[in-house]
Design a protein around this motif. Sequence first.
Motif, mmCIF file in Angstrom:
data_model
loop_
_atom_site.group_PDB
_atom_site.id
_atom_site.type_symbol
_atom_site.label_atom_id
_atom_site.label_comp_id
_atom_site.label_asym_id
_atom_site.label_seq_id
_atom_site.Cartn_x
_atom_site.Cartn_y
_atom_site.Cartn_z
ATOM 1 N N LYS A 752 0.868 -1.317 -0.072
ATOM 2 C CA LYS A 752 0.059 0.213 -0.136
ATOM 3 C C LYS A 752 0.967 1.189 0.232
ATOM 4 N N ALA A 753 1.849 1.161 0.789
ATOM 5 C CA ALA A 753 2.931 2.366 0.965
ATOM 6 C C ALA A 753 3.531 2.410 -0.285
ATOM 7 N N LEU A 754 4.120 1.420 -1.119
ATOM 8 C CA LEU A 754 4.659 1.401 -2.147
ATOM 9 C C LEU A 754 3.896 2.083 -3.301
ATOM 10 N N LYS A 755 2.513 1.722 -3.430
ATOM 11 C CA LYS A 755 1.654 2.113 -4.491
ATOM 12 C C LYS A 755 1.357 3.782 -4.300
ATOM 13 N N ASN A 756 1.465 4.115 -2.940
ATOM 14 C CA ASN A 756 1.189 5.646 -3.038
ATOM 15 C C ASN A 756 2.593 6.301 -2.953
ATOM 16 N N SER A 757 3.594 5.742 -3.374
ATOM 17 C CA SER A 757 4.789 6.593 -3.280
ATOM 18 C C SER A 757 5.262 6.969 -4.682
ATOM 19 N N ASP A 758 6.272 7.708 -4.738
ATOM 20 C CA ASP A 758 6.750 8.023 -5.937
ATOM 21 C C ASP A 758 8.297 7.643 -6.134
ATOM 22 N N ILE A 759 8.571 6.434 -5.619
ATOM 23 C CA ILE A 759 9.904 6.084 -5.526
ATOM 24 C C ILE A 759 10.255 5.410 -6.947
#
Length: 825
Positions: A752-759
């Motif tokens: 969930k965090a990865l989906k909402n990040s811009d890394i």
Amino acid sequence: MSVVIPFLAVLLAGAFAAYHRLRLATWVAISAVVLAACWFLGAHPTATLVAAGIVAAVGALLLLPFLRKPLVTAPLLKFFRKVLPPLSQTERIALETGSVGFEGELFTGDPDWDKLLGYPKPMLTEEEQAFLDGPVEELCRMVDEWEINHVRADLPPAVWNFIKQHRFFGMIIPKEYGGLGFSALAHHKVIQKLASVSSVVSSTVGVPNSLGPGELLMHYGTEEQKRYYLPRLAVGEEIPCFALTGPFAGSDATSIPDYGIVCRGEWNGEQVLGVRLTFDKRYITLAPVATLIGLAFRMYDPDGLIGDRRDIGITLALMPRSTPGLEIGRRHFPLNSPFQNGPVRGKDVFLPLDQLIGGVDKAGLGWNMLNECLAVGRSITLPSTASGGTKWAAVVAGAYARIRKQFGLSIGRFEGVEEALARIGGKAYATSALSQATAAAVDRGDVPSVPSAIAKYHCTTMGREVAGDFMDIVGGKGIILGPRNIGGRAWQASPIAITVEGANIMTRSLLIFGQGAILCHPWVMKEMKAAQDPDHAAGLREFDRNLFGHIGFAISNAVRSFWFGITGAKIGKAPGDDYTRRYFRKLDRYSANLALMADVSMLLLGGKLKFKESLSGRLGDVLSHLYMASAMLKRYHDEGAPHSDRTLLAWAFHDSVHKIETALSAALRNFPIRPVGWLLWALVFPLGRRAVPPGDRLSHRVAALLMAPNEARDRLAQGVFLTPGPNNPGGRINSYLAKAIAAEPVERKFLKALKNSDIEALDFRSQLDEGVREGWITAEERAQLEELRELTLDAIMVDDFDTEELRSAGYRNLPDSERARREAA
């Protein structure tokens, strides 16, 4: 209206008496009381007198022997002899060699459930449990399916030696002859566990402990034969096979063309009396490695050397591999499952008479011997093999479906996969209960002809169905063969079991109901014997006694069928607890239905019934699922009625009940005499069919149970090999389940965090690095996700090979010029 009341009162009195199976005299007495009540309460006097006259006439005709026998019994005996199906000698032997256990209760229409629940819980001895925990576990650890199936096409020498050393071939041989002397239950448990790791190993161990020289010698061998052969068989010094099937005699074993002529010949340098044999057998398991061949043949004595009979009949003999003229053929290759199997042939092969199993005294009794031993052997090996495979599939498929993810979800969360998981779990519960029930019947001293046919047919059929559902779930992990494969070999081997020990089509359409309707029925066999009694007076007397018991029995089942139909089997006394009582009531209903259908079918179709294979098969399905559901309830209560098992029991039970109603409705819709079919429908389904297959909510609960650790799942997995190791990918997958579940919250949080990040990191490890730096996960959680990735990869990875590795040894060993020519072509 008052005109009808006396007749209705008599009818209700009769229904009450029939339902409770009261004596005819009791019905007359009850009818007299209710008619007296009608008279005093003002019912129509003429109608009351007419009704009383009818009761008196029927009562006098049937209760007074001097009226009943000449006016009723004698004409019915004459009719019965006309419709009595002619029995061949082989059919008669098949019926007379079996015994009847609880399956007989299912033909009564009012089963004694206390008898079923009163059977002792099947239990292993300490010695048997130690064997399972020790040598069986160690043997399973030694098994490398890829090496057996692809590299060697045989068991490795170390495995062969281990099996012999620990007397796996002697499980059923008594200790006094050097065997292990195990119970049928222990035999079942050993085969079940071996089947969960390798069908080649389980069949190799199963055959010597099933129908073959060992069991035949134990029951029928001379003391000299027992003392010589049984110790050698127990330790693997002799490897046995039994040659029965031939090109022109498969399931119809009684038509074997192989023959032996009694004559004099040379044996060990002496002239002795013996038989000169000519035979051609195929599909003989263990034949390529066997040192002792059991042989079935038809024996003739044209010169009267051993008696007056010329055609002596089917006879069994023991033939050492070194016998001159015996030819052990090359191997068959059954569906890429390389258990040892092949043909056995011989022409003018001489054996002395002391090589006949049981000696000359048992000559001609081979069919009797085979029937009794087949009923016992068929109760264990194939049902246990199916049980081991289905139980293993249930827990491994559940673990795989939880670990394997698609579209961000465990595939087991998709309803289509849930349906397949539920079928696997329910059928694993059913096969486990059914196979254990038949083993327990053998331990009680039964010769379970009908239950063994039920278990063989339904366990192997469900095993094949489970193999298909398992392949649907695991996909590429199943279809790509290699050391990491799960399910592929089981899928390939699943049709093999349905062809042996009686082809499944024949077993269903001829054996189950064909034998059950006569052998298990409480009256039919007695009537048949009375009708064939050469002493006319004694036969009439015995027929009279059984006939009217049968008539009352049939009327009772008609009444009970109708009553259960209009009440939905929700009223009445039943055993069990608050949960299972309703299940027992349902089985009461279908037992009455089966008994009614059997009586009507045999009465109206007579000898033609044996040729109505579709009708026989459907009624056999009813009997089978009644027996199977009974076995499930017995198992559930033997386990202490665990609440967590109710989901599996409910799915398997409702599946069986739905199949019972489907079979009954098909039998009624297609009944050869259409008006009779309509009348029976009104009695069996007065309010229509009500049973439905297991619903989506129940299937969801079964799937969820298989995809998480719990007591019910552990109980279902008991007795199968799940120890993780390099040669057991299924065991490894199962061992990952708890860790995969523990990591799921962390995985969801991270994704969930990865989906909402811009890394910008693209590979998994770099993304984990970013996750730790950004504070989405801790270092410990990162390690947990890395472990999850590794175990997931092991669960889903498949093998790949160089082309040369997959080519056969024969192709690889061709000369270079021949290989070049073939490549060019």
